[in-house]
Structures are given as structure tokens and as C-alpha cells.
Design an enzyme around this catalytic site. Structure first.
Site, PDB file in Angstrom:
ATOM      1  N   ASP A 377      90.825 -32.348   2.408  1.00  0.00           N
ATOM      2  CA  ASP A 377      92.541 -33.293   3.043  1.00  0.00           C
ATOM      3  C   ASP A 377      92.718 -32.935   4.513  1.00  0.00           C
ATOM      4  OD1 ASP A 377      92.056 -34.454   0.466  1.00  0.00           O
ATOM      5  OD2 ASP A 377      93.447 -33.580  -0.487  1.00  0.00           O
ATOM      6  N   MET A 378      93.239 -34.351   4.850  1.00  0.00           N
ATOM      7  CA  MET A 378      93.961 -34.579   5.959  1.00  0.00           C
ATOM      8  C   MET A 378      95.076 -33.610   6.124  1.00  0.00           C
ATOM      9  SD  MET A 378      95.038 -37.572   8.758  1.00  0.00           S
ATOM     10  CE  MET A 378      96.741 -38.026   8.118  1.00  0.00           C
TER      11      MET A 378
END
Length: 541
Positions: A377-378
């Protein structure tokens, strides 16, 4: 924030001007409800005030005192909606009566046993044919076979094939009980089709009654809005137009009020499937609200609808300044592992911004294939594994698919008072199936019926108290599966650890400069050499 606090005081039962909230109202909302406030300016006088709203209904009403009314009140007892809803309810009752018919339930069991007997009868005869064919084949191997016997064997084979056909025809004949049962099922199917047709018609009629007004005074119903919106379907989801945001804006635009600021907060318990925290602010949902807001606000719309008004939340879309390169943690002739910072996408998004993949391509200009074997995930930092050749990419993909790459994450979590982590439980396993929340992508939901299995091992490895007195636990998380947002959901959900990751922009309960989740360790056997590879990268928190 002042408007939200004023409304929250009323919800707590404090004497607050403008609201008439009784015990029944508070009891229902304590089970969970989204509320919204819209700060407005009166176009004629310039006076500043605020409007309040709640999503859906409370006490079966959309017109509670102190809150803006529904865009369209379809709950009138003698109105079109209620009349046709009652008709659908009568069909539902008829279906339920038919489905509970004890004679037909018994008939279904008898028919199932009959079908089983038919299949077994045919299978027994097939086995008899198979044995007879084996005997014929064995006899034909002998050279002393006479012409008469050859003909007899051929006739036997033809006869048995014909007999099998006759047997199938015989057992396939419908009994009187089956004819009655099938007619009974046809009646139920017809009622179900009628119910679906009436429900679809009523839903479309309802959407056509929600005439939304935009900032320029133009109106369009929900069907028209969805027909021109960039959405997966041209039919709005159920409940569209009933959330806080469109109700607040509709009231403002129809009463000469100019909207200035808006925020929505959750009050009460969290729903069972999704995660909501009491008093936390949330952005508009993607599926139901944003298409309406884009129509109503036009160029007044914030550039990023995901940004909550409150500073008590962070956001997945708020990326940090993109680095120019990535720290290499491990490298050989075919594999590289890098340390991705929080706030950097693993792969380019819609805007084709800088990502870990684009940086890797700069670092490895001669590498072949897709490179990245997995993603983070970012908001998550830590180890990203990439292949420098296409063959190694497929080999690593295979290891991930077969769960042969063992991952350890480090997380800081803020447990709720009822979290099992506060009862002395130091380690364990969470198993909660997950599925995508289609109306609010990319959020996930716990879905015990249709969700995909998701399993995580956890261990408490540290404890501290922050400056505000919150208990913060340090966890080692080892996912056995790789579902989207698995660790974040398993930590945050009440059926999991009920201890959201600090700074989680989607599921968190405590704000922070970043989400404190870090991919710290990868262990696997090298696809080429077979050597055990252990890669570690400590978090900076």
C-alpha cells in the site's frame, strides 16, 4: 469543528439550542449513525451558521427537529412508495408461505432420493456393460472364435446399448409427484420474477423523484446524474441521495445559503462489516455520494474529495515528496529488494506519478520483464521484492502464489478498551474473510458469506504510552494470505484485534504523520540456487 461539537453535545443529551432529541433517538443513534454539518452563509444577510443532517432515517423518520429534511420524503404512509412497497411485501409473504410448505419440503426430499436412485441404477448397468465388454474382448482374443459366436458377441453389445437407452428413457419419466413439485416451483419462480420487476420499477421511480439542485439552480434526478457520471453502472446504488452531504447541499441551494465547509462524523458503534470509529470524521463515500456531489458542486468541488475536514485524519492520497532513488537492501544477479518509503506508490497511478516501479526501472535500465513481484500500500513502508529477469519474475510470482515467501510486518497500533491485546494476549491468529466494499473503494469489509479467506499471525513485541496517554503496542504481523488491506483490517476490526494501526487513513483511530506499518522481513528459498534468503529492513519508528 465548532458546529460538529455543538451537534455532538446535543447527541450526548446536553441541553442544546435547536435540537429536540429524546431517549429513543439517542438509543437508536448509539447503535451507529453518520451525521454531517455544513457551515453556510446567508446570501442576503451574510450571516454565518450551520446546518445538520443524518444519513437515512432515525425512528423511521427523515424530518427530525433540528436536522435538514430528506431531499424526497418517500416515507409518507399513504404515498406511492409505501403503497407499492406494501405490494412487494405481500409478494414476499406469499413466497415465504410457499417455501415453508411442509408437503413440498417432503416432496423435495423424496425427489432427491429418487434422482439418486435413478443415477445409481444407470451407473450399475454401466458397470454391468463394462464387465460384459471386458469378457467379450477377452473372448475375441482367442483364434478359435466361430462366426456364429462373433455374431452373438456383436448382438450382445448392441442389445446392451439399446437396453441402456431404454433404461434412461424409463427412469427419466416424470412422476406425478415431480409434476406437482415442478409446477409448485414454477409458481415460486413467477412470484420472484414479479417481485424483482416491481422492485426495479419502484427503485427507478424513487430515483426519479430525487431532483437534486446544483449551485447554479439547475436540477437533475439521480437517474440523469448517473447516466452522465463515470460510474460502473447507470443505476444509482440503493440509498443514494439519503446521505448527509446531498441532504445538506440540497437544503442550502434551495434556501439561498452558500456552502462554506462541510464535514461528516460517525456517532456510536461501528457496523459489523465495515470500520467506523466514534466521533471520527469521514470523507464522502465513492459509490453513492461523489457522483451527486460532482453534479451539485461543479467547480466548487474540492480537488481531492478524499480529504476529511478534520485534522484528526490522514489520507492515503496525500503522498510525500517523491524520492529520486530507493535504498537497496539486497541484490544479486536476478533479484533485488528495496526499501519503499511510506507515501510512495508501488506502481504508477492514474496520474502516472513517480512510483517504486518507475524508480526501479531507472535503477535497472537493462532489467527485463515486469520487475515488481508484489506490491505494498502507498502508506506502507518497507521491503519490495523485484526480479531483474522475466524468468525470475515468474519464479517469484509462483513463490508468492504458493505462500512460499514468508513476510513479517512491524506495526504500531492503538487498541480500543475492549481489545484482546489489553487482556494479556501476547500472540495468536486472526481469521476474518474480506471483500471489497464496492460502494466505497478501496475500503474493504468483513464478509463472512462471500469474502475470501484472510489469516494473520500476530505477536506483541513492545508497549509504550504516547504524549496524550494513549497505549501504543508494537506488533509483529505475519500474514498467511495476501488480501488487500488484510493487516489493516485485521488490526482495526472489532472481530480482529480492535486495535487500528496508528495513522491508518482508512481504518485508523489515531492520527499520525504516516501510517505506522512496515514490511520488515522476507524469507524464501532462492528459485535458482535453492539457498535460503533472509532479508531484513528495520522500520524508522
Amino acid at each position: 469543528m465548532a458546529a460538529a461539537s455543538h451537534l455532538q453535545a446535543a447527541l450526548r443529551g446536553e441541553a442544546t439550542e435547536g435540537y429536540a432529541i429524546d431517549d429513543a433517538f439517542r438509543q437508536e443513534t448509539a447503535q451507529g449513525k453518520m451525521f454531517g454539518v455544513l457551515v453556510v452563509a446567508d446570501e442576503s444577510t451574510g450571516a454565518i451558521g450551520y446546518l445538520a443532517a443524518y444519513s437515512g432515517q432515525i425512528g423511521g423518520r427523515s424530518d427530525q427537529e433540528g436536522f435538514v429534511p430528506a431531499v424526497f420524503d418517500y416515507l409518507q404512509p399513504d404515498g406511492y412508495f409505501k403503497q407499492h412497497e406494501a405490494e412487494i411485501s405481500r409478494i414476499n409473504q406469499s413466497i415465504e408461505r410457499l417455501e415453508s410448505n411442509e408437503r413440498m419440503k417432503a416432496a423435495q426430499d423424496i425427489i432427491r432420493q429418487l434422482e439418486k436412485t435413478r443415477r445409481q441404477t444407470i451407473e450399475n448397468y454401466r458397470q454391468e456393460m463394462k464387465a460384459a465388454k471386458a469378457r467379450r474382448d477377452e473372448r475375441r482374443k482367442n483364434a478359435d472364435l466361430t462366426p456364429e459366436e462373433t455374431q452373438r458377441l456383436t448382438r450382445e453389445s448392441q442389445f446392451m446399448k439399446a437396453e441402456l437407452h431404454r433404461l434412461k428413457m424409463s427412469v427419466s419419466k416424470e412422476t406425478a409427484l415431480e409434476r406437482e413439485y415442478n409446477a409448485f416451483q414454477d409458481d415460486i419462480d413467477q412470484l420472484r420474477r414479479l417481485r424483482r420487476q416491481l422492485s426495479d420499477h419502484l427503485q427507478r421511480w424513487l430515483f426519479s423523484q430525487f431532483n437534486m439542485r446544483d449551485k447554479d439552480g439547475q436540477e437533475a434526478d439521480l437517474l440523469t446524474i448517473w447516466a452522465h457520471a463515470d460510474t460502473p453502472t447507470d443505476i444509482p446504488p440503493a440509498g443514494s441521495g439519503e446521505c448527509c452531504e446531498p441532504k445538506l447541499l440540497q437544503y442550502a441551494f434551495t434556501h439561498g445559503l452558500r456552502p462554506l465547509q462541510m464535514a461528516m462524523f460517525w456517532w456510536g458503534e461501528s457496523p459489523k462489516d465495515i470500520i467506523r470509529h466514534h466521533l471520527h470524521f469521514y470523507p464522502a463515500c465513492n459509490g453513492k455520494c461523489k457522483p451527486i456531489l460532482r453534479f451539485m458542486l461543479g467547480d466548487l468541488l474540492p480537488a481531492d474529495l478524499n480529504l476529511p475536514i478534520s485534522s484528526d485524519s490522514t489520507n492515503d492520497s496525500a503522498a510525500t515528496a517523491a524520492p529520486q532513488t530507493l535504498e537497496t537492501v539486497y541484490s544479486d544477479s536476478s533479484i533485488i529488494a528495496v526499501n519503499k518509503p511510506a507515501g510512495l506508490l508501488s506502481v504508477p497511478g492514474k496520474g502516472q506519478c513517480v512510483s517504486a516501479l518507475t524508480l526501479l526501472r531507472r535503477m535497472l535500465p537493462h532489467a527485463e520483464g515486469p520487475l515488481l513481484a508484489h506490491r505494498l500500500d502507498m502508506s506502507t513502508s518497507g521491503l519490495l521484492l523485484a526480479a531483474q529477469t522475466e524468468s525470475m519474475y515468474h519464479a517469484l510470482q509462483d513463490l508468492f502464489l504458493r505462500h512460499r515467501i514468508h513476510k513479517t510486518y512491524i506495526a504500531l497500533v492503538c487498541p480500543h478498551a475492549d481489545s484482546p491485546l489489553l487482556d494479556g494476549r501476547q500472540q495468536g491468529t486472526i481469521s476474518l474473510p474480506l471483500s471489497l466494499d464496492f460502494l466505497d473503494r478501496p475500503r474493504q469489509r468483513v464478509d463472512h458469506r462471500h469474502g475470501k479467506p484472510a489469516v494473520t499471525d500476530y505477536e506483541v513485541i513492545g508497549r509504550q504510552t504516547d504524549a496524550d496517554g494513549h497505549t501504543i503496542l508494537r506488533l509483529a504481523l505475519r500474514p498467511q494470505t495476501g488480501r488487500t488491506h488484510q493487516l489493516r483490517m485485521h488490526c482495526a476490526h472489532a472481530e480482529g484485534l480492535h486495535a487500528p494501526i496508528v495513522g491508518d487513513p482508512l481504518y485508523g483511530n489515531l492520527a499520525a504523520p504516516r501510517m505506522y506499518l512496515h514490511a520488515a522481513r522476507l524469507v524464501f528459498d532462492h528459485p535458482t540456487t535453492g539457498r535460503k534468503i533472509e532479508i531484513e529492513c528495520s522500520p524508522d519508528f
